[in-house]
Motif scaffolding. Structure first.
Motif, PDB file in Angstrom:
ATOM      1  N   PRO A 185       0.870  -1.149  -0.190  1.00 43.52           N
ATOM      2  CA  PRO A 185      -0.047   0.095   0.070  1.00 43.52           C
ATOM      3  C   PRO A 185       0.829   1.073  -0.166  1.00 43.52           C
ATOM      4  O   PRO A 185       1.793   1.352   0.619  1.00 43.52           O
ATOM      5  N   LEU A 186       0.591   2.132  -0.730  1.00 49.10           N
ATOM      6  CA  LEU A 186       1.349   3.485  -0.858  1.00 49.10           C
ATOM      7  C   LEU A 186       1.354   4.061   0.379  1.00 49.10           C
ATOM      8  O   LEU A 186       2.320   4.830   0.756  1.00 49.10           O
ATOM      9  N   ARG A 187       0.434   4.012   1.383  1.00 52.24           N
ATOM     10  CA  ARG A 187       0.427   4.956   2.602  1.00 52.24           C
ATOM     11  C   ARG A 187       1.458   4.482   3.624  1.00 52.24           C
ATOM     12  O   ARG A 187       1.807   5.050   4.372  1.00 52.24           O
ATOM     13  N   GLY A 188       1.982   3.325   3.168  1.00 50.89           N
ATOM     14  CA  GLY A 188       3.219   2.510   4.152  1.00 50.89           C
ATOM     15  C   GLY A 188       4.581   2.912   3.522  1.00 50.89           C
ATOM     16  O   GLY A 188       5.568   2.760   4.116  1.00 50.89           O
ATOM     17  N   LEU A 189       4.651   3.836   2.478  1.00 53.16           N
ATOM     18  CA  LEU A 189       6.001   4.162   1.865  1.00 53.16           C
ATOM     19  C   LEU A 189       6.322   5.587   1.987  1.00 53.16           C
ATOM     20  O   LEU A 189       5.545   6.376   2.569  1.00 53.16           O
ATOM     21  N   ILE A 190       7.573   5.547   2.009  1.00 50.43           N
ATOM     22  CA  ILE A 190       8.194   7.284   1.991  1.00 50.43           C
ATOM     23  C   ILE A 190       7.229   7.975   1.127  1.00 50.43           C
ATOM     24  O   ILE A 190       6.699   7.790   0.167  1.00 50.43           O
TER      25      ILE A 190
END
Length: 119
Positions: A64-69
């Motif tokens: 999921p994008l929300r877990g990335l930098i």
């Protein structure tokens, strides 16, 4: 597509996120907060040294994008499946200033990302 080559960039590192489409995809568009399946390669801006690559592991990765930098959260939405995008990410949108505890803290990072799927 095969593993990308990252071209060395001349000049000083950018202070803002730089998004450059190398290949524009034809498929579904990644939305903010979506889960994405990608192949990617990351190098340090200054040295051009590769620090991570899903290509070397021989498999794509889904997350999921929300877990990335922040540079990925801001740089992937709008990309279409089948596309290849280069993100040049300043430390503030990557792993923070030097001394933040991550081995890439204080570094400007360059990623080439192939979007394989979005959900």
């Amino acid at each position: 597509m095969s593993k990308p080559e990252v071209e060395f960039q001349d000049g000083p590192a950018p202070s803002e996120l730089v998004i450059k489409d190398l290949v524009v995809g034809e498929g579904a568009e990644a939305q903010p907060g979506a889960s994405v399946e990608v192949h990617y390669l990351g190098v340090e801006f200054e040295s051009g040294e590769e620090f991570d690559s899903s290509w070397n592991r021989g498999e794509s990765i889904t997350f999921p994008l929300r877990g990335l930098i922040k540079g990925w959260q801001d740089g992937i939405p709008g990309m279409r499946v089948g596309g290849r995008r280069q993100l040049t990410i300043p430390p503030e949108q990557a792993y923070g200033p030097a001394g933040s505890g991550h081995r890439l803290s204080g570094k400007t990072l360059v990623f080439v990302i192939d979007l394989l799927a979005t959900r």
